[in-house]
Design a protein around this motif. Structure first.
Motif, mmCIF file in Angstrom:
data_model
loop_
_atom_site.group_PDB
_atom_site.id
_atom_site.type_symbol
_atom_site.label_atom_id
_atom_site.label_comp_id
_atom_site.label_asym_id
_atom_site.label_seq_id
_atom_site.Cartn_x
_atom_site.Cartn_y
_atom_site.Cartn_z
ATOM 1 N N ASN A 110 4.706 -1.549 -6.754
ATOM 2 C CA ASN A 110 5.814 -2.357 -7.264
ATOM 3 C C ASN A 110 7.113 -1.648 -6.874
ATOM 4 N N TRP A 111 7.902 -2.267 -6.011
ATOM 5 C CA TRP A 111 9.126 -1.650 -5.495
ATOM 6 C C TRP A 111 10.254 -1.636 -6.527
ATOM 7 N N GLN A 112 10.149 -2.413 -7.580
ATOM 8 C CA GLN A 112 11.156 -2.380 -8.645
ATOM 9 C C GLN A 112 10.926 -1.183 -9.569
ATOM 10 N N THR A 113 9.678 -0.957 -9.951
ATOM 11 C CA THR A 113 9.364 0.157 -10.858
ATOM 12 C C THR A 113 9.022 1.434 -10.100
ATOM 13 N N MET A 114 8.836 1.318 -8.785
ATOM 14 C CA MET A 114 8.488 2.446 -7.906
ATOM 15 C C MET A 114 7.183 3.123 -8.321
ATOM 16 N N GLN A 115 6.197 2.276 -8.641
ATOM 17 C CA GLN A 115 4.872 2.804 -8.955
ATOM 18 C C GLN A 115 3.805 1.741 -8.684
ATOM 19 N N PHE A 116 2.570 2.196 -8.550
ATOM 20 C CA PHE A 116 1.451 1.275 -8.434
ATOM 21 C C PHE A 116 1.183 0.730 -9.825
ATOM 22 N N ASP A 117 1.244 -0.594 -9.990
ATOM 23 C CA ASP A 117 1.041 -1.140 -11.331
ATOM 24 C C ASP A 117 0.157 -2.385 -11.355
ATOM 25 N N LEU B 122 0.800 -1.229 0.000
ATOM 26 C CA LEU B 122 0.000 0.000 0.000
ATOM 27 C C LEU B 122 0.829 1.274 0.000
ATOM 28 N N TYR B 123 2.084 1.196 0.474
ATOM 29 C CA TYR B 123 2.937 2.392 0.530
ATOM 30 C C TYR B 123 3.182 2.942 -0.865
ATOM 31 N N ASN B 124 3.303 4.260 -0.944
ATOM 32 C CA ASN B 124 3.645 4.917 -2.203
ATOM 33 C C ASN B 124 5.138 5.239 -2.179
ATOM 34 N N GLY B 125 5.964 4.194 -2.212
ATOM 35 C CA GLY B 125 7.419 4.365 -2.193
ATOM 36 C C GLY B 125 7.938 4.723 -0.816
ATOM 37 N N TRP B 126 9.218 5.013 -0.764
ATOM 38 C CA TRP B 126 9.885 5.334 0.505
ATOM 39 C C TRP B 126 9.459 6.703 1.039
ATOM 40 N N GLU B 127 9.390 7.681 0.169
ATOM 41 C CA GLU B 127 9.212 9.069 0.597
ATOM 42 C C GLU B 127 7.786 9.395 1.028
ATOM 43 N N ASN B 128 6.790 8.775 0.403
ATOM 44 C CA ASN B 128 5.390 9.120 0.664
ATOM 45 C C ASN B 128 4.621 7.995 1.339
ATOM 46 N N ALA B 129 5.316 7.119 2.005
ATOM 47 C CA ALA B 129 4.675 5.920 2.549
ATOM 48 C C ALA B 129 3.664 6.238 3.654
ATOM 49 N N LEU B 130 4.068 6.951 4.659
ATOM 50 C CA LEU B 130 3.226 7.175 5.833
ATOM 51 C C LEU B 130 2.505 8.520 5.719
ATOM 52 N N SER B 131 1.706 8.649 4.676
ATOM 53 C CA SER B 131 1.059 9.912 4.337
ATOM 54 C C SER B 131 -0.435 9.895 4.667
ATOM 55 N N ASN B 132 -1.069 11.050 4.479
ATOM 56 C CA ASN B 132 -2.522 11.118 4.627
ATOM 57 C C ASN B 132 -3.217 10.220 3.622
ATOM 58 N N ALA B 133 -2.637 10.083 2.428
ATOM 59 C CA ALA B 133 -3.227 9.209 1.415
ATOM 60 C C ALA B 133 -3.288 7.766 1.926
ATOM 61 N N LEU B 134 -2.258 7.331 2.651
ATOM 62 C CA LEU B 134 -2.265 5.987 3.225
ATOM 63 C C LEU B 134 -3.387 5.858 4.256
ATOM 64 N N SER B 135 -3.555 6.874 5.079
ATOM 65 C CA SER B 135 -4.635 6.846 6.080
ATOM 66 C C SER B 135 -5.993 6.717 5.397
ATOM 67 N N GLU B 136 -6.173 7.420 4.284
ATOM 68 C CA GLU B 136 -7.432 7.338 3.545
ATOM 69 C C GLU B 136 -7.646 5.930 2.982
#
Length: 169
Positions: free
Chosen positions: A80-87, A45-59
């Motif tokens: 996807n941690w290899q491509t660094m995007q939701f795929d 569910l995390y959006n990469g390293w930088e934006n992982a624990l964000s408000n978007a995650l809470s939503e």
């Protein structure tokens, strides 16, 4: 918490390397002997390293909790941690138990939904070594930054203080 039709939400939180995934797998094995169980890993569910624990995650966690407790199907996007995007996407069908495991799983939005919450403790350096042994030494710098970010999140959210069950690795 038990929602409609007897569904239950469990959240397992704690620092990286504490054994959350292992604990979730044990719970899944035990519970699945007499019920339906699904585990969602926060890493998906995390959006990469930088934006992982964000408000978007809470939503996202709010949407997951609400759907599960209403016994409704929902869709999650998979990072996807290899491509660094939701795929990819996964449709989650109603189950008796939904286990959410990972850093941030038992944050306030999930606790407010009535989830049964677990906190797993570990010393930071031991947790770091476990992660590096599992995922490789090449992520050490990112993991050290992650430890700072997770600690800030835990302090803001008071996660440990508010989890019902506390276990030590």
């Amino acid at each position: 918490m038990v929602g409609s039709a007897g569904v239950t939400l469990l959240a397992i939180d704690g620092p990286a390397g504490a054994g959350k995934t292992t604990f979730a797998a044990k719970l899944e094995t035990e519970l699945s002997e007499s019920a339906t169980v699904k585990v969602i890993h926060m890493d998906d569910l995390y959006n990469g390293w930088e934006n992982a624990l964000s408000n978007a995650l809470s939503e996202i966690l709010d949407r997951i909790s609400t759907a599960h407790l209403a016994n409704k199907e929902f869709v999650i996007k998979i990072f996807n941690w290899q491509t660094m995007q939701f795929d990819a996407e996964e449709t989650i069908r109603p189950t008796d138990y939904l286990i959410i495991e990972g850093v941030g799983a038992a944050q306030q939005i999930v606790r407010d939904s009535g989830a049964i919450t677990y906190w797993l403790d570990i010393e930071p350096e031991i947790g770091l070594q476990r992660v590096l042994e599992r995922d490789g030494a090449h992520i050490e710098a990112q993991m050290r930054r992650w430890q700072v970010e997770q600690d800030k999140h835990f302090a803001r959210d008071e996660t440990r203080e508010n989890c019902e069950f506390k276990l030590t690795s």
